[in-house]
Every structure is written in C-alpha cells, then in structure tokens.
Design an enzyme around this catalytic site. Structure first.
Site, PDB file in Angstrom:
ATOM      1  N   GLU A 280      29.563  41.563  35.965  1.00 29.12           N
ATOM      2  CA  GLU A 280      30.217  40.708  36.948  1.00 29.12           C
ATOM      3  C   GLU A 280      29.152  39.842  37.598  1.00 29.12           C
ATOM      4  OE1 GLU A 280      32.049  42.988  40.087  1.00 29.12           O
ATOM      5  OE2 GLU A 280      32.665  41.210  41.217  1.00 29.12           O
TER       6      GLU A 280
ATOM      7  N   HIS B 164      31.155  48.626  35.620  1.00 33.56           N
ATOM      8  CA  HIS B 164      30.437  47.350  35.459  1.00 33.56           C
ATOM      9  C   HIS B 164      29.201  47.284  36.349  1.00 33.56           C
ATOM     10  CE1 HIS B 164      33.119  46.428  38.928  1.00 33.56           C
ATOM     11  NE2 HIS B 164      32.150  45.638  39.329  1.00 33.56           N
TER      12      HIS B 164
ATOM     13  N   HIS C 107      25.897  45.139  42.927  1.00 37.30           N
ATOM     14  CA  HIS C 107      26.531  46.468  42.979  1.00 37.30           C
ATOM     15  C   HIS C 107      26.770  47.035  41.592  1.00 37.30           C
ATOM     16  CE1 HIS C 107      30.181  43.789  42.843  1.00 37.30           C
ATOM     17  NE2 HIS C 107      30.668  44.747  42.076  1.00 37.30           N
TER      18      HIS C 107
ATOM     19  N   GLU D 270      39.440  48.876  46.250  1.00 38.71           N
ATOM     20  CA  GLU D 270      38.005  49.079  46.093  1.00 38.71           C
ATOM     21  C   GLU D 270      37.334  49.358  47.424  1.00 38.71           C
ATOM     22  OE1 GLU D 270      37.145  45.125  44.361  1.00 38.71           O
ATOM     23  OE2 GLU D 270      36.068  44.697  46.210  1.00 38.71           O
TER      24      GLU D 270
ATOM     25  N   GLN E  92      30.289  50.317  44.248  1.00 42.48           N
ATOM     26  CA  GLN E  92      31.682  49.918  44.426  1.00 42.48           C
ATOM     27  C   GLN E  92      32.564  50.937  43.707  1.00 42.48           C
ATOM     28  OE1 GLN E  92      33.062  46.503  42.025  1.00 42.48           O
ATOM     29  NE2 GLN E  92      33.913  45.658  43.901  1.00 42.48           N
TER      30      GLN E  92
HETATM   31 CO    CO Z   1      32.516  44.639  41.141  1.00 40.60          CO
END
Ligand code: CO
Length: 138
Positions: A133, A83, A12, A48, A59
């Site tokens: 991530e 991210h 994501h 989220e 996300q």
């Molecule tokens: Co994330």
C-alpha cells in the site's frame, strides 16, 4: 523522477484479524499498546485500528463482510500479515513510476483510505507476493 526519494518510511504493517476487539485487547496485554485511531472504511469493507509503535504503525483489519478483500484473504490464508504500507510524498508520481515500470497496480488512481488519507495498492504479483500500500504523507 528521483527513485531514491520515492518512499519516505514504512508507514504501517497491516494484519488481518477475525476479531478486532479481541485482537486489540491481546495486543495491549502483550505489548502495552492501545489504538490511536479506529475507523470503519465501508469502501474497503474493513474495520481498522492503528497502533502507534515508534514512528510506524501496526494496522489491525477486520472485514465487515466475507466477500471483501480482507474477508477473502482470511478465508484463504487465515489471520496474519496482509500488507506493508509505505509513505510517499507524491502518490500520483509514485503510481506513474510503477505503471511505467510495467507493474500491475490495483489502483491506477489514488483512493481514500482510513483517516481520509490518499492511498493506492500495488498488486502482490509485483514484488514477492506481498501486497503493498502506498500512503500519501500530508
Ligand atoms: Co493499510
């Protein structure tokens, strides 16, 4: 370790937003996608939502407090891409590899993220100023 097998796919892209409900409504209006999953992750100070786009997700992250990592990001940089998340098969192995390469990781051990998944963050200084991530694929 076989480096070419480290990443499975782009899981994501995380986007920091101030107003999760408003952003979800806008995303649905513009792109026709509604959230598959919504979660409040107290340990990270975020609410989220995950929007499925093909085999990947977008996300949207709204901070629950101003002094959470996403809250500080919004204050400093405003809304926008926060991210990239890659799926990995073996999170411990991926972290061991990065640490052995001298990479600054934010999490030396996996932690639990949204949907109960095991995740770890790699410091943006490690590559192009981009927070990465790693998400363990079940
Ligand atoms: Co994330």
């Amino acid at each position: 370790m076989t480096i070419e097998l480290l990443l499975i796919n782009l899981d994501h892209v995380g986007i920091a937003v101030r107003d999760l409900d408003g952003s979800l409504a806008l995303f649905e209006k513009l792109y026709g996608v509604s959230p598959m999953h919504r979660d409040r992750v107290e340990s990270q100070g975020v609410e989220e939502a995950m929007l499925a786009v093909g085999g990947s997700f977008v996300q949207l992250l709204q901070p629950t407090t101003d002094d959470s990592p996403v809250g500080r990001f919004l204050r400093k940089r405003g809304e926008g891409m926060h991210h990239l998340a890659f799926a990995v098969a073996d999170l411990e192995a991926a972290l061991r590899h990065l640490i052995s390469e001298g990479v600054r990781v934010i999490d030396e051990e996996p932690r639990i993220g949204g949907q109960g998944k095991r995740i770890a963050f790699v410091h943006p200084a490690a590559f192009g100023g981009t927070l990465i991530e790693l998400v363990e694929s079940p």
